[in-house]
Design an enzyme around this catalytic site. Sequence first.
Site, mmCIF file in Angstrom:
data_model
loop_
_atom_site.group_PDB
_atom_site.id
_atom_site.type_symbol
_atom_site.label_atom_id
_atom_site.label_comp_id
_atom_site.label_asym_id
_atom_site.label_seq_id
_atom_site.Cartn_x
_atom_site.Cartn_y
_atom_site.Cartn_z
ATOM 1 N N ALA A 65 0.893 -1.215 0.113
ATOM 2 C CA ALA A 65 -0.069 -0.015 0.082
ATOM 3 C C ALA A 65 0.745 1.063 -0.171
ATOM 4 O O ALA A 65 2.016 1.196 0.566
ATOM 5 C CB ALA A 65 -0.962 -0.002 1.144
ATOM 6 N N GLU A 98 -1.627 -12.221 -4.960
ATOM 7 C CA GLU A 98 -3.196 -12.149 -5.128
ATOM 8 C C GLU A 98 -3.271 -10.554 -5.250
ATOM 9 O O GLU A 98 -3.010 -9.926 -4.592
ATOM 10 C CB GLU A 98 -3.732 -12.992 -4.313
ATOM 11 C CG GLU A 98 -3.661 -14.296 -4.308
ATOM 12 C CD GLU A 98 -3.687 -15.168 -3.086
ATOM 13 O OE1 GLU A 98 -3.473 -14.476 -1.943
ATOM 14 O OE2 GLU A 98 -3.501 -16.331 -3.039
ATOM 15 N N TYR A 110 1.998 -4.042 -11.136
ATOM 16 C CA TYR A 110 2.757 -5.318 -10.743
ATOM 17 C C TYR A 110 3.015 -5.875 -12.301
ATOM 18 O O TYR A 110 3.999 -6.352 -12.505
ATOM 19 C CB TYR A 110 1.856 -6.627 -10.358
ATOM 20 C CG TYR A 110 1.405 -6.283 -9.065
ATOM 21 C CD1 TYR A 110 2.343 -5.735 -7.913
ATOM 22 C CD2 TYR A 110 0.111 -6.571 -8.656
ATOM 23 C CE1 TYR A 110 1.836 -5.214 -6.754
ATOM 24 C CE2 TYR A 110 -0.337 -6.163 -7.333
ATOM 25 C CZ TYR A 110 0.465 -5.511 -6.393
ATOM 26 O OH TYR A 110 -0.030 -5.238 -5.131
HETATM 27 C C1 LIG Z 1 -1.493 0.237 -6.252
HETATM 28 C C2 LIG Z 1 -0.690 1.109 -5.385
HETATM 29 C C3 LIG Z 1 0.185 0.572 -4.423
HETATM 30 C C4 LIG Z 1 0.221 1.864 -6.286
HETATM 31 O O1 LIG Z 1 1.113 2.719 -5.818
HETATM 32 P P1 LIG Z 1 2.084 4.000 -6.505
HETATM 33 O O2 LIG Z 1 2.988 4.452 -5.608
HETATM 34 O O3 LIG Z 1 1.065 5.046 -6.956
HETATM 35 O O4 LIG Z 1 2.386 3.420 -7.995
HETATM 36 P P2 LIG Z 1 3.768 3.907 -8.802
HETATM 37 O O5 LIG Z 1 3.970 5.411 -8.890
HETATM 38 O O6 LIG Z 1 4.916 3.119 -8.354
HETATM 39 O O7 LIG Z 1 3.144 3.218 -10.191
HETATM 40 C C5 LIG Z 1 3.767 2.326 -10.928
HETATM 41 C C6 LIG Z 1 3.061 2.013 -12.111
HETATM 42 O O8 LIG Z 1 1.656 1.427 -11.696
HETATM 43 C C7 LIG Z 1 0.733 1.709 -12.506
HETATM 44 N N1 LIG Z 1 0.032 2.524 -11.842
HETATM 45 C C8 LIG Z 1 -0.077 3.066 -10.677
HETATM 46 N N2 LIG Z 1 -1.337 3.707 -10.277
HETATM 47 C C9 LIG Z 1 -2.052 3.622 -11.230
HETATM 48 C C10 LIG Z 1 -3.239 4.050 -11.772
HETATM 49 N N3 LIG Z 1 -4.204 4.888 -10.707
HETATM 50 N N4 LIG Z 1 -4.174 3.680 -12.895
HETATM 51 C C11 LIG Z 1 -3.296 2.913 -13.648
HETATM 52 N N5 LIG Z 1 -1.999 2.606 -13.506
HETATM 53 C C12 LIG Z 1 -1.562 2.867 -12.419
HETATM 54 C C13 LIG Z 1 1.552 2.601 -13.611
HETATM 55 O O9 LIG Z 1 1.948 1.706 -14.661
HETATM 56 C C14 LIG Z 1 2.619 3.292 -13.311
HETATM 57 O O10 LIG Z 1 3.748 3.499 -13.896
HETATM 58 P P3 LIG Z 1 3.624 5.207 -14.368
HETATM 59 O O11 LIG Z 1 3.050 5.919 -13.356
HETATM 60 O O12 LIG Z 1 5.104 5.277 -15.038
HETATM 61 O O13 LIG Z 1 2.566 5.077 -15.487
HETATM 62 C C15 LIG Z 1 -1.575 2.301 -4.709
HETATM 63 O O14 LIG Z 1 -2.370 2.825 -5.899
HETATM 64 C C16 LIG Z 1 -2.264 1.808 -3.711
HETATM 65 O O15 LIG Z 1 -1.688 2.085 -2.407
HETATM 66 N N6 LIG Z 1 -3.531 1.383 -3.706
HETATM 67 C C17 LIG Z 1 -4.365 0.854 -2.592
HETATM 68 C C18 LIG Z 1 -3.836 -0.193 -1.935
HETATM 69 C C19 LIG Z 1 -3.794 -1.319 -2.814
HETATM 70 O O16 LIG Z 1 -4.497 -1.692 -3.695
HETATM 71 N N7 LIG Z 1 -2.813 -2.206 -2.897
HETATM 72 C C20 LIG Z 1 -2.482 -3.320 -3.621
HETATM 73 C C21 LIG Z 1 -3.087 -4.636 -3.168
HETATM 74 S S1 LIG Z 1 -2.727 -6.006 -3.838
#
Ligand SMILES: CC(C)(COP(=O)(O)OP(=O)(O)OC[C@H]1O[C@@H](n2cnc3c(N)ncnc32)[C@H](O)[C@@H]1OP(=O)(O)O)[C@@H](O)C(=O)NCCC(=O)NCCS
Length: 141
Positions: A65, A98, A110
């Site tokens: 997260a 998952e 991922y």
């Molecule tokens: C999923 C999560 C961990 C991503 O974290 P983040 O720090 O925003 O991700 P990053 O900035 O490293 O993004 C890396 C890549 O992921 C993808 N990505 C991240 N957020 C995205 C979004 N909202 N929509 C589409 N692609 C996305 C993109 O490919 C991105 O690369 P880019 O920015 O160069 O296009 C975050 O949205 C989160 O905490 N979500 C809620 C909790 C959750 O769902 N955890 C996963 C449970 S399995």
Amino acid sequence: MEERDLDRVVQIEEENFSVPWSRKSFLDSLALSHTLYVVAEQQGQIAGYCGCYQILEEAEIVNVAVDKAFRRRGVGRQMLEELMRLGKERGSFAYTLEVRAGNVPAIHLYESLGFKSLGIRKNFYEKPTEDAIIMWRHWSV
Ligand SMILES: CC(C)(COP(=O)(O)OP(=O)(O)OC[C@H]1O[C@@H](n2cnc3c(N)ncnc32)[C@H](O)[C@@H]1OP(=O)(O)O)[C@@H](O)C(=O)NCCC(=O)NCCS
């Protein structure tokens, strides 16, 4: 991740998951010899966290997260890369996780790290009920 990080980690966990891990679950996990957890820091604050359970050459990523205020800045990608770098140092060369089938940001994250969708667990999640996509990333040793 250390015990002193847990107030903030649990806060982020509760803001992001309908069935969040408790402080005790994190504490118990940290105490195990085959777990590995990292936190990401930005401007002195915890911006995110992730962890995995290692079983010989495989590892299961269990908590990922990033706090809403720090998203789309590469924090998620960097902390997972660091987790897997440390995991490889300890001998794990295949990673699985998952993810909710509808969690597009996480699935894209991922995939950007080289994970492939290799299976589905029907109705795996609750609150709301949803399928899990099973993803894997392998390195050749
Ligand atoms: C999923 C999560 C961990 C991503 O974290 P983040 O720090 O925003 O991700 P990053 O900035 O490293 O993004 C890396 C890549 O992921 C993808 N990505 C991240 N957020 C995205 C979004 N909202 N929509 C589409 N692609 C996305 C993109 O490919 C991105 O690369 P880019 O920015 O160069 O296009 C975050 O949205 C989160 O905490 N979500 C809620 C909790 C959750 O769902 N955890 C996963 C449970 S399995």
